[in-house]
Motif scaffolding. Sequence first.
Motif, PDB file in Angstrom:
ATOM      1  N   SER A  98      51.877  33.815  50.413  1.00  0.00           N
ATOM      2  CA  SER A  98      51.744  34.903  51.640  1.00  0.00           C
ATOM      3  C   SER A  98      51.358  36.135  50.828  1.00  0.00           C
ATOM      4  O   SER A  98      52.090  36.475  49.632  1.00  0.00           O
ATOM      5  N   LEU A  99      50.445  37.269  51.445  1.00  0.00           N
ATOM      6  CA  LEU A  99      50.455  38.430  50.612  1.00  0.00           C
ATOM      7  C   LEU A  99      51.591  39.375  50.887  1.00  0.00           C
ATOM      8  O   LEU A  99      51.807  40.266  50.258  1.00  0.00           O
ATOM      9  N   GLY A 100      52.538  38.799  51.880  1.00  0.00           N
ATOM     10  CA  GLY A 100      53.660  39.821  52.228  1.00  0.00           C
ATOM     11  C   GLY A 100      54.319  39.694  50.790  1.00  0.00           C
ATOM     12  O   GLY A 100      54.891  40.833  50.147  1.00  0.00           O
ATOM     13  N   PRO A 101      54.948  38.887  50.208  1.00  0.00           N
ATOM     14  CA  PRO A 101      55.549  38.630  48.778  1.00  0.00           C
ATOM     15  C   PRO A 101      54.799  39.379  47.631  1.00  0.00           C
ATOM     16  O   PRO A 101      55.289  39.753  46.803  1.00  0.00           O
ATOM     17  N   CYS A 102      53.393  39.004  47.689  1.00  0.00           N
ATOM     18  CA  CYS A 102      52.481  39.319  46.595  1.00  0.00           C
ATOM     19  C   CYS A 102      52.885  40.818  46.419  1.00  0.00           C
ATOM     20  O   CYS A 102      52.574  41.428  45.457  1.00  0.00           O
ATOM     21  N   PHE A 103      52.660  41.466  47.473  1.00  0.00           N
ATOM     22  CA  PHE A 103      52.772  42.956  47.650  1.00  0.00           C
ATOM     23  C   PHE A 103      54.139  43.559  47.717  1.00  0.00           C
ATOM     24  O   PHE A 103      54.325  44.862  47.871  1.00  0.00           O
ATOM     25  N   GLY A 104      55.093  42.678  47.933  1.00  0.00           N
ATOM     26  CA  GLY A 104      56.548  42.945  48.245  1.00  0.00           C
ATOM     27  C   GLY A 104      57.348  42.769  46.887  1.00  0.00           C
ATOM     28  O   GLY A 104      57.034  43.742  46.029  1.00  0.00           O
ATOM     29  N   ILE A 105      58.202  41.979  46.839  1.00  0.00           N
ATOM     30  CA  ILE A 105      59.191  41.818  45.580  1.00  0.00           C
ATOM     31  C   ILE A 105      58.687  40.959  44.845  1.00  0.00           C
ATOM     32  O   ILE A 105      58.620  41.061  43.518  1.00  0.00           O
ATOM     33  N   LYS A 106      58.300  39.836  45.324  1.00  0.00           N
ATOM     34  CA  LYS A 106      58.078  38.516  44.361  1.00  0.00           C
ATOM     35  C   LYS A 106      56.728  38.586  43.544  1.00  0.00           C
ATOM     36  O   LYS A 106      56.940  37.878  42.612  1.00  0.00           O
ATOM     37  N   GLY A 107      55.606  39.334  43.833  1.00  0.00           N
ATOM     38  CA  GLY A 107      54.489  39.289  43.318  1.00  0.00           C
ATOM     39  C   GLY A 107      53.801  37.885  43.644  1.00  0.00           C
ATOM     40  O   GLY A 107      54.085  37.250  44.429  1.00  0.00           O
ATOM     41  N   GLY A 108      53.070  37.542  42.424  1.00  0.00           N
ATOM     42  CA  GLY A 108      52.144  36.256  42.766  1.00  0.00           C
ATOM     43  C   GLY A 108      53.134  35.233  42.695  1.00  0.00           C
ATOM     44  O   GLY A 108      54.136  35.323  42.406  1.00  0.00           O
ATOM     45  N   ALA A 109      52.338  33.967  43.426  1.00  0.00           N
ATOM     46  CA  ALA A 109      53.033  32.697  43.504  1.00  0.00           C
ATOM     47  C   ALA A 109      52.235  31.589  43.331  1.00  0.00           C
ATOM     48  O   ALA A 109      51.897  30.806  43.920  1.00  0.00           O
ATOM     49  N   ALA A 110      51.749  31.712  41.907  1.00  0.00           N
ATOM     50  CA  ALA A 110      50.732  30.370  41.678  1.00  0.00           C
ATOM     51  C   ALA A 110      51.453  29.744  40.355  1.00  0.00           C
ATOM     52  O   ALA A 110      50.729  29.309  39.259  1.00  0.00           O
ATOM     53  N   GLY A 111      52.621  29.908  40.051  1.00  0.00           N
ATOM     54  CA  GLY A 111      53.322  29.389  38.751  1.00  0.00           C
ATOM     55  C   GLY A 111      53.340  30.351  37.810  1.00  0.00           C
ATOM     56  O   GLY A 111      53.134  31.911  38.192  1.00  0.00           O
ATOM     57  N   GLY A 112      53.539  30.102  36.626  1.00  0.00           N
ATOM     58  CA  GLY A 112      53.622  31.004  35.528  1.00  0.00           C
ATOM     59  C   GLY A 112      53.568  30.636  34.095  1.00  0.00           C
ATOM     60  O   GLY A 112      53.502  29.629  33.743  1.00  0.00           O
ATOM     61  N   GLY A 113      53.177  31.483  33.370  1.00  0.00           N
ATOM     62  CA  GLY A 113      52.908  31.132  31.840  1.00  0.00           C
ATOM     63  C   GLY A 113      51.924  30.158  31.628  1.00  0.00           C
ATOM     64  O   GLY A 113      50.903  30.481  32.200  1.00  0.00           O
ATOM     65  N   GLU A 548      36.868  49.312  37.695  1.00  0.00           N
ATOM     66  CA  GLU A 548      35.267  49.385  38.078  1.00  0.00           C
ATOM     67  C   GLU A 548      34.515  48.270  38.077  1.00  0.00           C
ATOM     68  O   GLU A 548      33.505  48.106  38.629  1.00  0.00           O
ATOM     69  N   ASN A 549      35.177  47.365  37.085  1.00  0.00           N
ATOM     70  CA  ASN A 549      34.733  46.175  36.843  1.00  0.00           C
ATOM     71  C   ASN A 549      35.111  44.907  37.709  1.00  0.00           C
ATOM     72  O   ASN A 549      34.616  43.740  37.628  1.00  0.00           O
ATOM     73  N   GLY A 550      36.005  45.131  38.489  1.00  0.00           N
ATOM     74  CA  GLY A 550      36.574  44.272  39.511  1.00  0.00           C
ATOM     75  C   GLY A 550      37.895  43.417  38.972  1.00  0.00           C
ATOM     76  O   GLY A 550      38.236  42.450  39.609  1.00  0.00           O
ATOM     77  N   GLN A 551      38.259  43.892  37.792  1.00  0.00           N
ATOM     78  CA  GLN A 551      39.490  43.098  37.102  1.00  0.00           C
ATOM     79  C   GLN A 551      40.689  43.523  37.687  1.00  0.00           C
ATOM     80  O   GLN A 551      40.851  44.907  37.838  1.00  0.00           O
ATOM     81  N   ILE A 552      41.486  42.848  38.096  1.00  0.00           N
ATOM     82  CA  ILE A 552      42.733  43.159  38.834  1.00  0.00           C
ATOM     83  C   ILE A 552      43.803  43.226  37.720  1.00  0.00           C
ATOM     84  O   ILE A 552      43.950  42.338  36.974  1.00  0.00           O
ATOM     85  N   SER A 553      44.917  43.897  37.941  1.00  0.00           N
ATOM     86  CA  SER A 553      45.928  44.247  36.958  1.00  0.00           C
ATOM     87  C   SER A 553      47.307  44.227  38.068  1.00  0.00           C
ATOM     88  O   SER A 553      47.080  44.673  39.179  1.00  0.00           O
ATOM     89  N   GLY A 554      48.386  43.853  37.360  1.00  0.00           N
ATOM     90  CA  GLY A 554      49.505  43.995  38.162  1.00  0.00           C
ATOM     91  C   GLY A 554      50.024  42.824  38.905  1.00  0.00           C
ATOM     92  O   GLY A 554      51.142  42.905  39.342  1.00  0.00           O
ATOM     93  N   LEU A 555      49.157  41.948  39.031  1.00  0.00           N
ATOM     94  CA  LEU A 555      49.424  40.655  40.010  1.00  0.00           C
ATOM     95  C   LEU A 555      49.964  39.709  39.030  1.00  0.00           C
ATOM     96  O   LEU A 555      49.223  38.773  38.503  1.00  0.00           O
ATOM     97  N   PHE A 556      51.508  39.620  38.867  1.00  0.00           N
ATOM     98  CA  PHE A 556      51.863  38.725  37.852  1.00  0.00           C
ATOM     99  C   PHE A 556      52.135  37.252  38.240  1.00  0.00           C
ATOM    100  O   PHE A 556      51.807  37.435  39.485  1.00  0.00           O
TER     101      PHE A 556
END
Length: 556
Positions: A98-113, A548-556
């Motif tokens: 959900s976008l709620g946690p992505c922009f809230g506390i949890k951040g991304g939710a697609a696994g890690g490492g 400016e190249n469309g590279q997203i950062s901060g979405l952990f």
Amino acid sequence: MLSDIEIARQATLRPIVELAQDRFGIAPEHLDPYGHYKAKLSFDYIQSLQDRPDGKLILVTAISPTPAGEGKTTTTVGLGDALNRIGKKALICLREPSLGPCFGIKGGAAGGGRAQVVPMEDINLHFTGDFHAIGVAHNLLSALADNHIHHGNALDLDVRQMAWKRVIDMNDRNLRQIVEGLGGRVNGVPREDGFDIVVASEVMAILCLVDDLGELKRQLGKVLVGHSRGGGKVFARDLKAQGAMAALLKDAIRPNLVQTLENNLAFVHGGPFANIAHGCNTAIATKTALKMADYVVTEAGFGADLGAEKFIDIKCRKTGLRPDAVVLVATVRALKMHGGVPKDALQEENLAALETGFANLERHFRNIREQFGLPCVVAINHFVSDTEAEIRLLTEKVAAIGGKALVCRHWAEGGAGAETLAREVVNLVSAPNQFRFLYEDDLPLWEKIKTIATRLYGAAGVSADSKVRRQIEALDRECRHFPICMAKTQYSFACDPELRGAPTGHTVTIREVRPAYGAEFIVVICGNIMTMPGLPKSPAAERIDIDENGQISGLF
């Protein structure tokens, strides 16, 4: 150390159509690609699988979550990759973030490492548009109801007794309670209303529990909109809404295929939260995966008291699914936090706190084995700060209660770091189990609630004011066969999120009850839990950026 998004960008992804055909023989005409690396599966292909036998179903759950992190999704992905590494044909089934946690506390939710599903940015941000379709379908019903009232109100809807809120896929506390229809007659009839987050929508729940479009449309028609001034119920079918709502969901109901960093296929479909909804991916995706693979690894949200209980008592009860084994994820860090250690001191070895916090793991483990009759292995999701003494103590304590704990390093090593866990899971699913529901269908609703609270949460009992008790008694006369969907803080067995570990003797306080006639369960809202979360003081959104190249950062 590389961030999750940096690791994901280094991966070599294969075109999803090519990968699906290579691994599972899915012809390209059965896939509708959304770009190169994600696609929706056709119902024609799903129907062609119906005569195949089912594979084994492995449920991944966890101890009660803490800010220290547990890594349930990461473990699900790592185990799926590990099963494929040891020569098994395995698929993963996850929920959409959900976008709620992505922009809230949890951040991304697609696994890690090294244990992620990709494309990570797409999955976390909009994906294939399923959540937007669910939100629009939900709000269409709201608009139709208000429009009906505006144009004469032939159904005599009482604006003081509307049951259907609006939804948005964002944490926005200011929308919890609103007044709408201001500005004169042309703008509708003024009334109180409010918003829930999309993941709490009954439309989301229905989509996650049905098998096809026909069933989806029928169940949407059963959604309760409100009551007439004479006291009768008004449903979505009375507003002739179900057809248009289902039309908006014709693509959203089809499962999404993506891949892991190790190029293994994964379904990511549906996304109800387990603290305020039933917390499982779609039945369609799970059933399809079981026809395609010998082993299917799926997760249920938050701790086993919420996600696993609802997976069993709601999803399994309604779909006929039966898990063959359970993986209970824990971390040394989280258990120390349950033992009273603050987050900023978790790097330090603390055997006493670990021993105290172990009570949380033990209760979840015993619940899985004794209440649900399922075999269970503990996956210790390894962190670099874990000491040998801490790992040894945790392993010994799990052994003392009759279980096995395995150290897993999938975050750092991918599937190779979870091969030991994969082999243990293969052993567990090969033996018959004593699977059972926590309560019977015909148990009164109040007794179902009490059973969950006392047998799973360790509570002394349940309380509710007289209005809520009367509502439950009335619902019991028509909906006794419905299962219960507890909406409760995920951080504790109690209603108080500060009561970590394994509290006993507390009272579970019911604040509100919402019947979900379309999803066919009763939502029981406990304590101070909100169906529309708010953003924290420092939300993750402040750290998400794009260049400016469309590279997203901060979405952990």
